[in-house]
Every structure is written in C-alpha cells, then in structure tokens.
Design a protein around this motif. Structure first.
Motif, PDB file in Angstrom:
ATOM      1  N   GLU A 176      -3.604  -1.112  -7.612  1.00 28.62           N
ATOM      2  CA  GLU A 176      -2.008  -1.476  -7.390  1.00 28.62           C
ATOM      3  C   GLU A 176      -1.284  -1.209  -5.853  1.00 28.62           C
ATOM      4  OE1 GLU A 176      -1.049  -4.701  -8.584  1.00 28.62           O
ATOM      5  OE2 GLU A 176      -2.612  -5.163 -10.394  1.00 28.62           O
ATOM      6  N   LEU A 177      -1.517  -1.060  -4.983  1.00 29.48           N
ATOM      7  CA  LEU A 177      -0.877  -0.036  -4.161  1.00 29.48           C
ATOM      8  C   LEU A 177      -1.069  -1.122  -2.912  1.00 29.48           C
ATOM      9  CD1 LEU A 177      -1.806   3.838  -4.865  1.00 29.48           C
ATOM     10  CD2 LEU A 177       0.430   2.689  -4.718  1.00 29.48           C
ATOM     11  N   THR A 223       3.605  10.471 -14.612  1.00 27.68           N
ATOM     12  CA  THR A 223       3.785  10.710 -13.161  1.00 27.68           C
ATOM     13  C   THR A 223       3.594   9.101 -12.037  1.00 27.68           C
ATOM     14  OG1 THR A 223       3.067  12.955 -13.023  1.00 27.68           O
ATOM     15  CG2 THR A 223       2.125  11.656 -11.533  1.00 27.68           C
ATOM     16  N   ILE A 224       3.989   9.332 -10.693  1.00 31.04           N
ATOM     17  CA  ILE A 224       3.483   8.054 -10.112  1.00 31.04           C
ATOM     18  C   ILE A 224       2.937   8.235  -8.958  1.00 31.04           C
ATOM     19  CG2 ILE A 224       4.148   5.687  -9.029  1.00 31.04           C
ATOM     20  CD1 ILE A 224       6.882   5.831 -11.478  1.00 31.04           C
ATOM     21  N   ASP A 225       1.387   7.477  -8.731  1.00 31.42           N
ATOM     22  CA  ASP A 225       1.005   7.817  -7.406  1.00 31.42           C
ATOM     23  C   ASP A 225       1.097   6.637  -6.553  1.00 31.42           C
ATOM     24  OD1 ASP A 225      -1.194  10.330  -7.910  1.00 31.42           O
ATOM     25  OD2 ASP A 225      -1.897   8.868  -9.208  1.00 31.42           O
ATOM     26  N   THR A 226       1.609   7.679  -5.332  1.00 34.60           N
ATOM     27  CA  THR A 226       1.545   6.362  -4.291  1.00 34.60           C
ATOM     28  C   THR A 226       1.122   7.017  -3.171  1.00 34.60           C
ATOM     29  OG1 THR A 226       3.233   8.346  -3.079  1.00 34.60           O
ATOM     30  CG2 THR A 226       4.238   6.704  -4.614  1.00 34.60           C
ATOM     31  N   LEU A 227       0.811   6.165  -1.886  1.00 32.59           N
ATOM     32  CA  LEU A 227       0.082   6.175  -1.135  1.00 32.59           C
ATOM     33  C   LEU A 227       0.213   7.659  -0.185  1.00 32.59           C
ATOM     34  CD1 LEU A 227      -0.797   2.369   0.981  1.00 32.59           C
ATOM     35  CD2 LEU A 227      -2.743   4.037  -1.083  1.00 32.59           C
ATOM     36  N   LYS A 279     -16.335   7.390  -9.745  1.00 33.86           N
ATOM     37  CA  LYS A 279     -15.772   5.926  -8.885  1.00 33.86           C
ATOM     38  C   LYS A 279     -15.168   6.025  -7.399  1.00 33.86           C
ATOM     39  CE  LYS A 279     -11.813   5.924 -13.769  1.00 33.86           C
ATOM     40  NZ  LYS A 279     -10.559   6.400 -13.794  1.00 33.86           N
ATOM     41  N   VAL A 280     -14.619   4.602  -6.475  1.00 36.15           N
ATOM     42  CA  VAL A 280     -14.294   4.706  -5.103  1.00 36.15           C
ATOM     43  C   VAL A 280     -13.386   3.957  -5.683  1.00 36.15           C
ATOM     44  CG1 VAL A 280     -15.840   4.251  -3.188  1.00 36.15           C
ATOM     45  CG2 VAL A 280     -17.602   4.709  -5.151  1.00 36.15           C
ATOM     46  N   GLU A 281     -12.617   4.001  -4.559  1.00 38.98           N
ATOM     47  CA  GLU A 281     -11.276   3.802  -3.989  1.00 38.98           C
ATOM     48  C   GLU A 281     -11.338   3.698  -2.819  1.00 38.98           C
ATOM     49  OE1 GLU A 281      -8.435   5.558  -8.128  1.00 38.98           O
ATOM     50  OE2 GLU A 281      -8.037   6.268  -5.987  1.00 38.98           O
ATOM     51  N   ASP A 282     -11.121   2.085  -2.974  1.00 39.11           N
ATOM     52  CA  ASP A 282     -11.038   1.558  -1.377  1.00 39.11           C
ATOM     53  C   ASP A 282      -9.679   0.948  -1.027  1.00 39.11           C
ATOM     54  OD1 ASP A 282     -11.204   0.333   1.184  1.00 39.11           O
ATOM     55  OD2 ASP A 282     -12.867  -0.373   0.870  1.00 39.11           O
ATOM     56  N   TYR A 283      -8.735   1.890  -0.429  1.00 34.32           N
ATOM     57  CA  TYR A 283      -7.423   1.097  -0.338  1.00 34.32           C
ATOM     58  C   TYR A 283      -7.744  -0.195   0.551  1.00 34.32           C
ATOM     59  CZ  TYR A 283      -6.708   5.524  -3.162  1.00 34.32           C
ATOM     60  OH  TYR A 283      -6.330   5.953  -4.716  1.00 34.32           O
ATOM     61  N   LEU A 284      -8.317   0.128   1.503  1.00 29.73           N
ATOM     62  CA  LEU A 284      -7.831  -1.229   2.148  1.00 29.73           C
ATOM     63  C   LEU A 284      -8.188  -2.532   1.427  1.00 29.73           C
ATOM     64  CD1 LEU A 284      -7.200  -1.519   5.173  1.00 29.73           C
ATOM     65  CD2 LEU A 284      -9.798  -1.678   6.025  1.00 29.73           C
ATOM     66  N   SER A 285      -9.663  -2.490   0.678  1.00 27.82           N
ATOM     67  CA  SER A 285      -9.567  -3.923  -0.085  1.00 27.82           C
ATOM     68  C   SER A 285      -8.643  -3.824  -1.262  1.00 27.82           C
ATOM     69  CB  SER A 285     -10.838  -3.619  -0.331  1.00 27.82           C
ATOM     70  OG  SER A 285     -11.882  -3.057  -1.339  1.00 27.82           O
TER      71      SER A 285
END
Length: 580
Positions: free
Chosen positions: A516-517, A374-378, A494-500
């Motif tokens: 890596e997105l 499985t590959i995750d995308t935005l 976990k905290v994921e910040d997709y802007l940074s």
C-alpha cells in the motif's frame, strides 16, 4: 540529421541565445559526444523537480530549461489551485552557481502570468523555504538547489501548498504541463524592472527567519529553567560553504549553547565548495577541518550541514579520543530515543514515527519500546511530508521522521527534512547525555544492548550518460524478472516489488500481498534473521544504489553479515552489466 542534431541546430542558430550559453556552446562545437549528451533528451523532471549539470542544451540546467519548467508549473497552478495570483509562489536559493539567477528567472516567468513571486533577498536553507510556503500561505514554493551534488550541478525543486515536496501525482500533472509548453527558447517572461513596477515580485528580508526561529525554540525538550542556563557543551559547526550559518547559530544562541566554534574556512558561501571533495556530510572527508578544530578545542560534538541545510551529519569522540561520524541511521535512532523519552506518555498514544523502507529497523525497535507506531514510506522525504499532511485530518500525531541519508524532521512546522531542527536537537541530546556521563556513542551502545546490534550500509554505482541510463534499466529489469531466492547464504523470505506494488511471500505455499505505497522502481529482499537488501536507481543522480540492513548479536557478527551481503550483490550486479 538525428533528433539531437536538430535541437542543437535550433539552439545554435537562435539569435537571442543568452551570451554565456552561446559561448559555452561554441566551446563544444564539433564534439559530437558532448553535444549529444547535452541535447539527446530533456533534463528529467522527476517526482520532486529537476537537477543537472549547468550548461547549454535541453539536458542541462540553464535559464531556458528553468523557464520551461516554471511555465509548466504556472499552468498547473492556474488550473489546480485557488487564488493563485494573489497568494503567489515563494522562491529561495542556495549558494550554487546561477542559483540567484534561476530564482529571478522563476519570478520572470510567473510574472508573465500575473502571478506574484516572493523571493528571498539572499540565499536561504531549504527547510526555511518549506516553512515560508506555510507561513505566507502561497500556492507553491520553489527551491533552487542541487543539495550536496558537485559544483557543476544545480537544481529546481517544487513544493506544494502544504510546504512538502510535490508528490508523484502532482509531479505527473506538472510534467504533463511542462511537455505542453513547446519551445523552451520562446517561453514568455516579464523583465525584472516591470515585475517590480507592477508589484509582482516581493523581496523577503528577515521576517520569515524570525518566525522560523520562534518555532525552532519550541521544539526543545528542556525545562524552562534548563533552557535559560548556559550550557557547557563544546560544539564545532561547519555549514560546508552553504546556507545554514545564520539559522543554526541563532538557534543555538536561543538555547544558550554559547561554546560554538565555527570552521571559518567553510563558513562563507562558496559555489566551488573549495575545501571539500564533496559538500556532503554523509562523506567523512567533509568533516576533516571540523575534526581538526574539534581536537584543538576538545569538542563534545561536531555538526556539519550540506549546502541547502536539509541534511545534518554529526561526529563525536570514540573511546580512543578520535572523532567518529555517526551514520544517518545511528543519529536518527538516538534522536528518536531522546525525543520519545522526553515526551508526555499521553502524547505517545497517538504518536507516529515515520521512516523510509531503506532506513534502519532499529528505529522501529526503539519506537515499539515506547508504544509508538512506526509507518514506513518510500524513499524520499516527500513521502514523509505527505503522511504528515494526512495526520492533519486523521488525528494522529507526528513525533519524528527520518531517513538514512541524514535527513530528519522533529516538528512539522516545516514539511521537509530540516538540518537546523536536527542540529538543535542533536546538541540538546549530547548535552543531556554528557550530564549522564556518556557520549553519544556510549548512548548508542545502550540502544544496541537493549534492542540488538543493527548495522546498515549502502553501495552505489555511477553510470553516466545515455549508455549509463540503459545499464541501470538493464540491472533493474534483470533483478525484477529473475528475483533472487538467496543472498550470501541467507534465504529470501519476501520479495517486494514497489513498481508492481506486490509483495511475494516465499515458502512452501507462496502468496502475493499488495504493497500500500505509491509505485516506484525499487526492489527489496527481506531475508532471514532480520536482514534485508534493497536496490533502487537514484531519482536525482546517474546512480543505482544498493541498501543493506542487518541485525546481529554483536558488532563483529553484524559487520560480517553486512560484508557478505555487499560482496554478493556486487557480484550479481557486475554479472548483469558484464563488468566482472
């Protein structure tokens, strides 16, 4: 005089302003609130295009804002693609107000640059536009649609030469080109008669529909003998006043699904979507007429497509005999399991399943069971389309892609979510399970028993206008600067910040990892016990959305976890906005 007043005066004194827009402008004369909202900013061209309310003003969808967008697109294409004028651009449009007019305006601007435009002669679905880009070999595609938005909206979506929605890097260059255009009222155009005279517009008939249907027939997992057999599956279908009718009906006929009843009141295109509150198969009220017909005919499955036919909703009977609308996550997991269980094991070795970061983890569990990565995308199907494009060179095999908002893709002959493909596969899957003595809900229970009871939810807060945009920005800023460490008694792991592009792993020795997105204004909190919460402003509507995912031992356990997460996040957001 404020900046918006200056723009308003420019429009108000423009002698050649299109008559209907001049009339609409006259109606809001003196209403400073309405005028400011129409003129205080340019309609946002986001990562896929633009979408907005129809009307006069630079913050509205009208012929001038469309012309400016096309002008920017034309200049981008001339610099970044080859053989632009010969290959041209293909344009399709849906059943909304002004859709056909905007399609022609697109051709008129491109024609002024000597770029040939292929325009469908009547309305068509979005996935057909995606297919047409690849079939015709054009440098780009344009779809005039606002998807499932209310009747007062329309939109302008851009597709790259691969048939996928433009990705952020492409969008940034197009936006830059649009910003260099200057006055939207003065964009040069070539009139329709001149376009036809110079062969700069090509009206498309049924050729591409037929080519698409040939590809559609190949996605079936049925054996040739079974494909030819008439199937005893009772189907009710509603296109919700949109574009899906012809392709869905032809596709079902190809597979010999002959027992199809259409909701007649919703079969014809209608820009008012007069029989529904919202033409969105995610909204259960959109299925009311289909459910009535389903009960009359004892239907096995109900299908509902949104106006531009890129989203599919499905409803099936529960044990009490009532129809239940499956969530996008549930239908996606069922489709994935059916496809993988009917695929060659050798193919599965290099197969990849694509889903977004806010889509159910049940899909990952199903894929893992078949040895499929499985590959995750935005969030957004453009990212799934981009991954498929990468597979063309990596040797990986696309097997299925989906997102929670009712978007699915089975075969990559289209590069956007495709409700026509999904409708065919959903009926085939329902037929398979019916022959096993099970409904799709019972098939879903089989997945839960095997993988755990996954449940998802989404809440959204609509904040319109200038003040609303500021509120949404404030919510994201506060959450980003003061990240939560606990949500509804669940510890944040976990905290994921997709802007940074940073993932912070919490604990005694916190560490930072790189995501890596592409960058996006989104925050995701991974909680203990396989639960999660994600906060994201919509890219196309004045909304901020909160997504939830939980996994429990039972339906009741998962429902309790989901409710507690929703309650907590509503409190958090209301405290930030001061609305509690």
């Amino acid at each position: 005089m404020t900046s918006w007043e200056k723009v308003y005066q420019k429009w108000n004194t423009f002698q050649n302003l299109e008559p209907s827009l001049k009339s609409d402008l006259e109606k809001i004369k003196g209403n400073d609130e309405a005028l400011e909202d129409a003129f205080y900013k340019e309609l946002t061209f986001g990562t896929g295009g633009m979408r907005g309310v129809l009307g006069p003003g630079i913050n509205r969808m009208n012929i001038y804002t469309v012309r400016k967008a096309v002008n920017g697109l034309a200049n981008y294409l001339l610099v970044n693609t080859v053989n632009v004028k010969d290959r041209g651009v293909v344009v399709a449009y849906d059943s909304r107000y002004m859709s056909q007019e905007f399609a022609v305006e697109t051709a008129k601007v491109l024609g002024a640059y000597g770029i040939r435009t292929h325009v469908f002669d009547t309305l068509r679905p979005t996935p057909l536009l995606s297919f047409a880009v690849r079939y015709l070999g054009t440098v780009a595609g344009v779809m005039i649609t606002a998807s499932h938005n209310p009747p007062e909206y329309n939109g302008f979506k851009v597709y790259n030469e691969d048939g996928g929605q433009i990705i952020p890097e492409e969008a940034e260059e197009i936006i830059s080109s649009i910003q260099q255009t200057g006055d939207e009222l003065l964009v040069p155009v070539m009139e329709r008669e001149e376009l036809e005279k110079k062969d700069l517009i090509n009206w498309i008939g049924k050729e591409i529909d037929n080519a698409y249907l040939e590809q559609l027939n190949l996605i079936s997992k049925l054996e040739p003998e079974a494909k030819q057999k008439e199937k005893d599956l009772q189907i009710v279908f509603t296109p919700l006043h949109g574009t899906a009718y012809n392709l869905v009906m032809d596709g079902l006929e190809q597979l010999n699904f002959s027992h199809v009843d259409v909701v007649k009141e919703q079969a014809k295109p209608d820009p008012e979507f007069s029989t529904v509150e919202s033409p969105n198969p995610e909204e259960h009220q959109a299925f009311e007429l289909a459910i009535t017909k389903g009960k009359e005919n004892n239907a096995d499955i109900l299908l509902g497509t949104d106006p531009d036919a890129d989203r599919l909703g499905v409803a099936v009977k529960d044990p009490s005999g009532e129809y239940k609308v499956l969530t996008g996550n549930q239908l996606g997991s069922l489709l994935l399991d059916y496809i993988l269980s009917h695929s060659d094991p050798i193919v599965l070795k290099s197969a990849r399943m694509l889903k977004t970061v806010v889509t159910s983890e049940l899909g990952r569990a199903v894929a893992d069971a078949y040895g499929v990565k499985t590959i995750d995308t935005l969030t957004g199907f453009k990212y799934i389309g981009e991954k498929i494009r990468q597979f063309d060179s990596t040797g990986e095999t696309f097997i299925f892609g989906y997102e929670e908002s009712y978007g699915y893709l089975i075969s990559s002959f289209a590069r956007d979510k495709d409700a026509v493909q999904a409708a065919m596969m959903a009926c085939e899957m329902a037929y398979y399970w019916k022959n096993q003595g099970k409904t799709l809900l019972e098939a879903l229970d089989v997945l839960y028993e095997e993988h755990g009871y996954y449940l998802e939810g989404m809440t959204s807060l609509t904040l319109k206008g200038k003040e609303g945009s500021q509120q949404i920005a404030k919510i994201m800023e506060e959450i980003r600067n003061n990240p939560l460490t606990e949500i509804a008694a669940f510890q944040v792991e976990k905290v994921e910040d997709y802007l940074s592009s940073q993932r912070t792993v919490l604990g005694n020795a916190p560490k930072i990892e790189t995501i890596e997105l592409p960058k996006e204004n989104m925050m995701k909190f991974i909680l203990e016990q396989n639960n999660w919460v994600c906060l994201r402003p919509s890219g196309t509507e004045p909304k901020i959305k909160c997504y939830y995912g939980v996994s429990g031992d039972s339906k009741q356990d998962s429902e309790q976890k989901l409710a507690s997460l929703k309650d907590k996040m509503e409190v958090v957001i209301s405290q930030i906005t001061g609305s509690n």
